[in-house]
Design an enzyme around this catalytic site. Structure first.
Site, PDB file in Angstrom:
ATOM      1  N   GLU A 161       0.825  -1.213   0.000  1.00  0.00           N
ATOM      2  CA  GLU A 161       0.000   0.000   0.000  1.00  0.00           C
ATOM      3  C   GLU A 161       0.860   1.264   0.000  1.00  0.00           C
ATOM      4  OE1 GLU A 161      -4.129  -1.618   1.978  1.00  0.00           O
ATOM      5  OE2 GLU A 161      -2.683  -0.741   3.350  1.00  0.00           O
ATOM      6  N   GLU A 235      -6.064  -8.111  -1.277  1.00  0.00           N
ATOM      7  CA  GLU A 235      -6.579  -8.274   0.084  1.00  0.00           C
ATOM      8  C   GLU A 235      -8.082  -8.065   0.046  1.00  0.00           C
ATOM      9  OE1 GLU A 235      -4.737  -5.954   3.125  1.00  0.00           O
ATOM     10  OE2 GLU A 235      -2.695  -6.555   2.560  1.00  0.00           O
TER      11      GLU A 235
END
Length: 602
Positions: A161, A235
């Site tokens: 991220e 995810e």
């Protein structure tokens, strides 16, 4: 697993060995699961119909001191990936170096913070040099497990991220080169949540997405950003994590099923994060800080399809039905558990009597933060507690200036006078004649693992603490990181007391659990205790705290032995003397994740 052509992202569908391949993945972190249970958890995931294992790699466990690497025992990454291959999984490795993961400092070693100018997750020279040395070792460990070497690793994820952090445009290309220059030729990925998805692309690296709901049009956005590329939700958040003092997050099976079904109908690949969460054993939990510091709990159950103790849940059952287009392996038998009879503490040792078993105290005019203490071969202190002592000759207002990280119990001549933390910065000290010893016991409750505050995660006392506006000086500083070697010295010391007329806190309290027959999993409960840490046969199970939501600690059977087992509780505030055991956990009050606004999760 023969070596033809590995995982490719050259069209709108993944191919593996030249054939279309739909990734059905699940995350299980080897470092959150006792090694004797790796096989059990992986077999249960295989029986659910998944074809790919994903796991992070925590740098701070694998290199706890500069240049001292550990890939043995419960950190034997090569054994874990090899076991996954035996069971029939492909593997996507997520080696960081930053992993987030609700893990202390997002997996980065705390010794990096010894450099006062350190800029984590950038091409700052001190960070780059450390990453290069770590990747030299890590790649040598995993190289034989790559697809092109006949192994199961079909892809690796760069960082985690980074689009939400994005402080240095040269950093992600540097990481890509880190892997490729060391001979890694498998597919490289990035993963980002909605906030970070629009960050610049890296040539030859596939973007993937992290999400829990489809209401933002994120998948369509990703498709527009990467036309004619396969889509993947790296995810899919099957639940959520918990922080102390709030509720236990639950994400109902029917809500999850609706989203997963739609993702699959669109032909999008998916990884369930987490499939099995496990436990933040020891002091390894992370924390959140978006204006308010919130440490995470010991349990990483995550309301995942397999519970913290490896139980099947309703989520598991509905997912197995969804993935059962082809015949699936038989579901393994559940683990047996046992509610042992309560045990009572038999001996105790006060904090003040225990400091003699720490390393020699550091003498310093000014307070020193944990990471810069001259301990652990000059790598500083990473976790646990630090005790700061100095002499004072007056009472008055003791003000931390918000320099306590994260929570401190304050004592005058060993008598408790108050608590300082991120919300309480000042307490009043009573007046008295003459010199007195002021002791401040500071706990690192967990370093932030996500967000812009990463560089500011030094712990202990990080600046001046003032008494009546005058900075305190002349400290003796004791490192209480409560490592196994310290617990061993403590338990064999012969200093333990049995006179229970008064129970000093903070202190260590010892009990014995006798196990008849083969040990079974259980849950420790301490309903009338306050806050502290539990050690079983020298192993740190993690923190407990009466504020919840977690009201138990998972005790895996492999940590026990037939016969006598030593339990040591370090308690800060309040002792009951009785330790209970249960077959089932108590997660406390619940919060429905699906009813929360997305921004409140982050």
């Amino acid at each position: 697993m023969n070596s033809l052509e590995g995982l490719r992202a050259d069209s709108s569908q993944f191919t593996l060995r030249g054939e279309p391949f739909h990734i059905l993945g699940g995350s299980i972190h080897y470092f959150r699961v006792p090694r004797p249970y790796w096989k059990d958890r992986l077999l249960k995931m295989k029986a659910c119909g998944l074809n790919t294992l994903t796991t992070y790699v925590p740098w701070n466990l694998h290199e706890p001191e500069k240049g001292a690497f550990n890939f043995q025992d419960h950190l034997d990454l090569r054994a874990y990936v090899s076991l996954a291959a035996e069971i029939g999984f492909w593997v996507i490795l997520r080696p960081g170096p930053y992993i987030c993961a609700e893990w202390d400092l997002g997996g980065l070693p705390s010794w990096l913070l010894q450099d006062k100018g350190m800029q984590l997750r950038t091409t700052y020279p001190g960070f780059v040099n450390a990453v290069n040395l770590y990747f030299d070792k890590l790649v040598s460990v995993v190289q034989p497990l790559m697809f092109e070497s006949g192994g199961p690793i079909i892809a690796l994820q760069l960082e985690n991220e980074y689009g939400s952090y994005a402080k240095d445009d040269e950093y992600m290309p540097f990481l890509k080169n880190c892997l490729q220059s060391r001979g890694v030729n498998e597919l490289l990925l990035t993963s980002d949540n909605w906030e970070g998805l629009s960050y610049r692309s890296i040539e030859g690296v596939l973007k993937t997405l992290n999400l829990q709901r489809l209401s933002f049009g994120a998948i369509q956005h990703l498709a527009c950003m990467q036309p004619k590329k396969p889509l993947m939700v790296m995810e899919y958040w099957a639940g959520w994590f918990d922080v102390w003092g709030e509720g236990h997050h639950v994400f109902h099976a029917e809500d999850m099923l609706g989203v997963v079904s739609e993702i699959l109908e669109r032909g999008v690949s998916i990884n369930l994060y987490m499939f099995h969460g496990g436990t933040n054993f020891g002091f390894m939990n992370g924390a959140m800080d978006f204006g308010t510091y919130k440490p995470q709990v010991t349990s990483y159950d995550y309301d995942a399809p397999l519970s913290e103790a490896g139980d099947y849940t309703t989520k598991y059952e509905v997912l197995r039905d969804l993935f059962s287009a082809e015949p699936l392996p038989e579901v393994p038998s559940p683990q047996e558990r046992r509610a042992y009879e309560p045990v009572f503490t038999q001996q105790y040792l006060s904090l003040w009597d225990s400091v003699q078993f720490t390393d020699k105290p550091c003498r310093s005019e000014r307070p020193i933060n944990m990471e810069n203490l001259p301990v652990n071969n000059n790598n500083g202190q990473s976790y646990g507690y630090t005790l700061y002592e100095t002499a004072i000759s007056s009472g008055g207002a003791l003000n931390s200036g918000n320099n306590i990280r994260d929570r401190a119990l304050v004592f005058l001549d060993r008598q408790y006078v108050g608590c300082l933390d991120c919300k309480t910065h000042e307490i009043m000290l009573p007046e008295a004649e003459g010199k007195r010893t002021l002791a401040v016991l500071v706990e690192n409750c967990g370093r932030v693992n996500y967000g812009k505050a990463l560089n500011n995660q030094r712990k202990g006392i990080v600046g001046d603490v003032v008494l009546n506006h005058t900075p305190l000086r002349g400290f003796n500083i004791f490192c209480l990181d409560l490592k196994p070697s310290f617990i061993q010295r403590l338990s064999s010391s012969g200093q333990w007391k049995t006179n229970f007329q008064s129970l000093p806190v903070p202190g260590f309290f010892q009990a014995t659990l006798v196990v008849d027959g083969p040990p079974k999993d259980t849950f420790i409960k301490l309903p009338d205790w306050g806050k502290g840490v539990v050690f079983v046969n020298g192993q740190n199970l993690g923190r407990y705290w009466f504020i919840g939501p977690q009201h138990f600690l998972y005790l895996p059977g492999p940590l026990l032995r037939s016969g006598e087992n030593q339990i040591i509780v370090f308690e800060e505030e309040k002792v009951d003397g009785k330790i209970l055991f249960s077959e089932n956990p108590d997660y406390g009050k619940t919060i429905d994740v699906y009813k929360l606004p997305f921004c409140s999760l982050l």
